[in-house]
Design a protein around this motif. Structure first.
Motif, PDB file in Angstrom:
ATOM      1  N   ILE A 284       0.867  -1.182   0.000  1.00 27.52           N
ATOM      2  CA  ILE A 284       0.000   0.000   0.000  1.00 27.52           C
ATOM      3  C   ILE A 284       0.900   1.228   0.000  1.00 27.52           C
ATOM      4  O   ILE A 284       1.745   1.393   0.875  1.00 27.52           O
ATOM      5  N   SER A 285       0.722   2.078  -1.005  1.00 27.14           N
ATOM      6  CA  SER A 285       1.561   3.272  -1.108  1.00 27.14           C
ATOM      7  C   SER A 285       0.904   4.495  -0.481  1.00 27.14           C
ATOM      8  O   SER A 285       1.595   5.436  -0.093  1.00 27.14           O
ATOM      9  N   GLU A 286      -0.440   4.471  -0.379  1.00 26.33           N
ATOM     10  CA  GLU A 286      -1.123   5.641   0.179  1.00 26.33           C
ATOM     11  C   GLU A 286      -2.489   5.239   0.731  1.00 26.33           C
ATOM     12  O   GLU A 286      -3.233   4.491   0.098  1.00 26.33           O
ATOM     13  N   TYR A 287      -2.799   5.734   1.924  1.00 26.04           N
ATOM     14  CA  TYR A 287      -4.110   5.555   2.534  1.00 26.04           C
ATOM     15  C   TYR A 287      -4.914   6.812   2.234  1.00 26.04           C
ATOM     16  O   TYR A 287      -4.477   7.923   2.537  1.00 26.04           O
ATOM     17  N   LEU A 288      -6.088   6.647   1.637  1.00 24.94           N
ATOM     18  CA  LEU A 288      -6.866   7.793   1.163  1.00 24.94           C
ATOM     19  C   LEU A 288      -8.080   8.110   2.027  1.00 24.94           C
ATOM     20  O   LEU A 288      -8.696   9.149   1.847  1.00 24.94           O
TER      21      LEU A 288
ATOM     22  N   CYS B 162     -17.209   1.335  -3.779  1.00 24.24           N
ATOM     23  CA  CYS B 162     -16.138   1.360  -4.780  1.00 24.24           C
ATOM     24  C   CYS B 162     -16.148   2.665  -5.579  1.00 24.24           C
ATOM     25  O   CYS B 162     -15.082   3.198  -5.906  1.00 24.24           O
ATOM     26  N   GLN B 163     -17.327   3.185  -5.873  1.00 26.01           N
ATOM     27  CA  GLN B 163     -17.421   4.472  -6.560  1.00 26.01           C
ATOM     28  C   GLN B 163     -16.831   5.587  -5.699  1.00 26.01           C
ATOM     29  O   GLN B 163     -16.119   6.463  -6.201  1.00 26.01           O
ATOM     30  N   ASN B 164     -17.132   5.552  -4.399  1.00 25.83           N
ATOM     31  CA  ASN B 164     -16.567   6.552  -3.490  1.00 25.83           C
ATOM     32  C   ASN B 164     -15.043   6.431  -3.429  1.00 25.83           C
ATOM     33  O   ASN B 164     -14.332   7.434  -3.403  1.00 25.83           O
ATOM     34  N   ALA B 165     -14.539   5.205  -3.413  1.00 26.87           N
ATOM     35  CA  ALA B 165     -13.096   4.982  -3.372  1.00 26.87           C
ATOM     36  C   ALA B 165     -12.437   5.470  -4.664  1.00 26.87           C
ATOM     37  O   ALA B 165     -11.398   6.138  -4.623  1.00 26.87           O
ATOM     38  N   ALA B 166     -13.044   5.152  -5.795  1.00 27.43           N
ATOM     39  CA  ALA B 166     -12.500   5.596  -7.082  1.00 27.43           C
ATOM     40  C   ALA B 166     -12.474   7.124  -7.154  1.00 27.43           C
ATOM     41  O   ALA B 166     -11.534   7.710  -7.712  1.00 27.43           O
ATOM     42  N   GLY B 167     -13.455   7.761  -6.569  1.00 26.03           N
ATOM     43  CA  GLY B 167     -13.496   9.220  -6.538  1.00 26.03           C
ATOM     44  C   GLY B 167     -12.337   9.833  -5.763  1.00 26.03           C
ATOM     45  O   GLY B 167     -11.961  10.975  -5.998  1.00 26.03           O
ATOM     46  N   LEU B 168     -11.756   9.054  -4.859  1.00 30.72           N
ATOM     47  CA  LEU B 168     -10.587   9.514  -4.102  1.00 30.72           C
ATOM     48  C   LEU B 168      -9.279   9.146  -4.802  1.00 30.72           C
ATOM     49  O   LEU B 168      -8.201   9.458  -4.314  1.00 30.72           O
ATOM     50  N   GLY B 169      -9.379   8.417  -5.919  1.00 29.22           N
ATOM     51  CA  GLY B 169      -8.186   7.988  -6.635  1.00 29.22           C
ATOM     52  C   GLY B 169      -7.659   6.633  -6.193  1.00 29.22           C
ATOM     53  O   GLY B 169      -6.538   6.261  -6.523  1.00 29.22           O
TER      54      GLY B 169
ATOM     55  N   ASN C 192     -42.851   2.790  11.788  1.00 29.14           N
ATOM     56  CA  ASN C 192     -43.517   2.152  12.926  1.00 29.14           C
ATOM     57  C   ASN C 192     -44.471   1.045  12.506  1.00 29.14           C
ATOM     58  O   ASN C 192     -45.156   0.491  13.338  1.00 29.14           O
ATOM     59  N   SER C 193     -44.558   0.755  11.201  1.00 26.82           N
ATOM     60  CA  SER C 193     -45.422  -0.342  10.772  1.00 26.82           C
ATOM     61  C   SER C 193     -44.746  -1.229   9.734  1.00 26.82           C
ATOM     62  O   SER C 193     -45.254  -2.282   9.411  1.00 26.82           O
ATOM     63  N   ASP C 194     -43.639  -0.797   9.209  1.00 26.38           N
ATOM     64  CA  ASP C 194     -42.982  -1.558   8.149  1.00 26.38           C
ATOM     65  C   ASP C 194     -41.472  -1.498   8.339  1.00 26.38           C
ATOM     66  O   ASP C 194     -40.870  -0.448   8.210  1.00 26.38           O
ATOM     67  N   ASP C 195     -40.890  -2.631   8.673  1.00 28.84           N
ATOM     68  CA  ASP C 195     -39.444  -2.684   8.845  1.00 28.84           C
ATOM     69  C   ASP C 195     -38.751  -2.596   7.497  1.00 28.84           C
ATOM     70  O   ASP C 195     -39.261  -3.060   6.485  1.00 28.84           O
ATOM     71  N   SER C 196     -37.582  -2.003   7.500  1.00 28.48           N
ATOM     72  CA  SER C 196     -36.736  -1.926   6.325  1.00 28.48           C
ATOM     73  C   SER C 196     -35.393  -2.545   6.675  1.00 28.48           C
ATOM     74  O   SER C 196     -35.066  -2.727   7.837  1.00 28.48           O
ATOM     75  N   MET C 197     -34.617  -2.839   5.659  1.00 29.18           N
ATOM     76  CA  MET C 197     -33.293  -3.419   5.843  1.00 29.18           C
ATOM     77  C   MET C 197     -32.269  -2.449   5.280  1.00 29.18           C
ATOM     78  O   MET C 197     -32.461  -1.907   4.189  1.00 29.18           O
ATOM     79  N   MET C 198     -31.191  -2.223   6.037  1.00 31.18           N
ATOM     80  CA  MET C 198     -30.109  -1.377   5.566  1.00 31.18           C
ATOM     81  C   MET C 198     -28.826  -2.195   5.546  1.00 31.18           C
ATOM     82  O   MET C 198     -28.530  -2.916   6.494  1.00 31.18           O
ATOM     83  N   VAL C 199     -28.091  -2.089   4.449  1.00 33.15           N
ATOM     84  CA  VAL C 199     -26.781  -2.709   4.330  1.00 33.15           C
ATOM     85  C   VAL C 199     -25.765  -1.586   4.267  1.00 33.15           C
ATOM     86  O   VAL C 199     -25.898  -0.658   3.453  1.00 33.15           O
ATOM     87  N   THR C 200     -24.783  -1.643   5.141  1.00 36.05           N
ATOM     88  CA  THR C 200     -23.703  -0.657   5.157  1.00 36.05           C
ATOM     89  C   THR C 200     -22.379  -1.389   4.939  1.00 36.05           C
ATOM     90  O   THR C 200     -22.107  -2.378   5.604  1.00 36.05           O
ATOM     91  N   VAL C 201     -21.622  -0.893   3.986  1.00 36.96           N
ATOM     92  CA  VAL C 201     -20.309  -1.457   3.664  1.00 36.96           C
ATOM     93  C   VAL C 201     -19.280  -0.372   3.905  1.00 36.96           C
ATOM     94  O   VAL C 201     -19.418   0.737   3.399  1.00 36.96           O
ATOM     95  N   THR C 202     -18.248  -0.672   4.705  1.00 35.61           N
ATOM     96  CA  THR C 202     -17.189   0.309   4.966  1.00 35.61           C
ATOM     97  C   THR C 202     -15.829  -0.337   4.707  1.00 35.61           C
ATOM     98  O   THR C 202     -15.671  -1.551   4.784  1.00 35.61           O
ATOM     99  N   GLY C 203     -14.865   0.510   4.417  1.00 39.00           N
ATOM    100  CA  GLY C 203     -13.503   0.053   4.203  1.00 39.00           C
ATOM    101  C   GLY C 203     -12.569   1.231   4.107  1.00 39.00           C
ATOM    102  O   GLY C 203     -12.992   2.386   4.228  1.00 39.00           O
ATOM    103  N   THR C 204     -11.290   0.960   3.892  1.00 40.39           N
ATOM    104  CA  THR C 204     -10.285   2.004   3.751  1.00 40.39           C
ATOM    105  C   THR C 204      -9.817   2.035   2.296  1.00 40.39           C
ATOM    106  O   THR C 204      -9.328   1.033   1.776  1.00 40.39           O
ATOM    107  N   ALA C 205      -9.991   3.183   1.672  1.00 42.44           N
ATOM    108  CA  ALA C 205      -9.547   3.367   0.293  1.00 42.44           C
ATOM    109  C   ALA C 205      -8.038   3.546   0.283  1.00 42.44           C
ATOM    110  O   ALA C 205      -7.490   4.319   1.070  1.00 42.44           O
ATOM    111  N   VAL C 206      -7.369   2.799  -0.596  1.00 46.08           N
ATOM    112  CA  VAL C 206      -5.912   2.860  -0.673  1.00 46.08           C
ATOM    113  C   VAL C 206      -5.465   2.865  -2.132  1.00 46.08           C
ATOM    114  O   VAL C 206      -6.216   2.511  -3.031  1.00 46.08           O
ATOM    115  N   ARG C 207      -4.214   3.236  -2.303  1.00 45.26           N
ATOM    116  CA  ARG C 207      -3.558   3.123  -3.596  1.00 45.26           C
ATOM    117  C   ARG C 207      -2.429   2.110  -3.424  1.00 45.26           C
ATOM    118  O   ARG C 207      -1.622   2.238  -2.498  1.00 45.26           O
ATOM    119  N   ILE C 208      -2.417   1.108  -4.289  1.00 49.05           N
ATOM    120  CA  ILE C 208      -1.353   0.094  -4.210  1.00 49.05           C
ATOM    121  C   ILE C 208      -0.534   0.103  -5.480  1.00 49.05           C
ATOM    122  O   ILE C 208      -0.933   0.662  -6.481  1.00 49.05           O
TER     123      ILE C 208
END
Length: 93
Positions: free
Chosen positions: A14-18, A52-59, A77-93
């Motif tokens: 890894i050459s740079e943490y973005l 991945c789009q957010n990471a690409a936007g950082l280079g 209050n009457s209908d449950d929803s589902m949320m998926v959250t994906v996190t990571g560290t954008a890097v340049r290798i």
């Protein structure tokens, strides 16, 4: 874009943490009217693509330390929803 749950990419330096990047996708209960497994796959893939789009936007050309979280949320209050959250560290290798 290389995406991995590990903090390194084997054989590469890894050459740079973005910075931390994320992708979120929310679906209402009605979204699951078809195959539940297929719906989860679609939600997860959409969230991964946004991250991945957010990471690409950082280079970045890779995201390391990826974590996927599924959360049930009560929006109306009457209908449950589902949320998926994906996190990571954008890097340049």
């Amino acid at each position: 874009m290389i995406v991995t749950t590990t903090n390194t990419v084997q054989g590469r330096s890894i050459s740079e943490y973005l910075g931390i990047v994320f992708g979120e996708e929310v679906a209402s209960h009605g979204f699951f009217s078809g195959s539940v497994e297929g719906s989860f796959i679609k939600l997860r893939n959409n969230a991964l693509n946004k991250m991945c789009q957010n990471a690409a936007g950082l280079g970045a050309n890779a995201v390391v330390g990826v974590s996927i979280d599924y959360t049930s949320i009560d929006v109306t209050n009457s209908d449950d929803s589902m949320m998926v959250t994906v996190t990571g560290t954008a890097v340049r290798i």
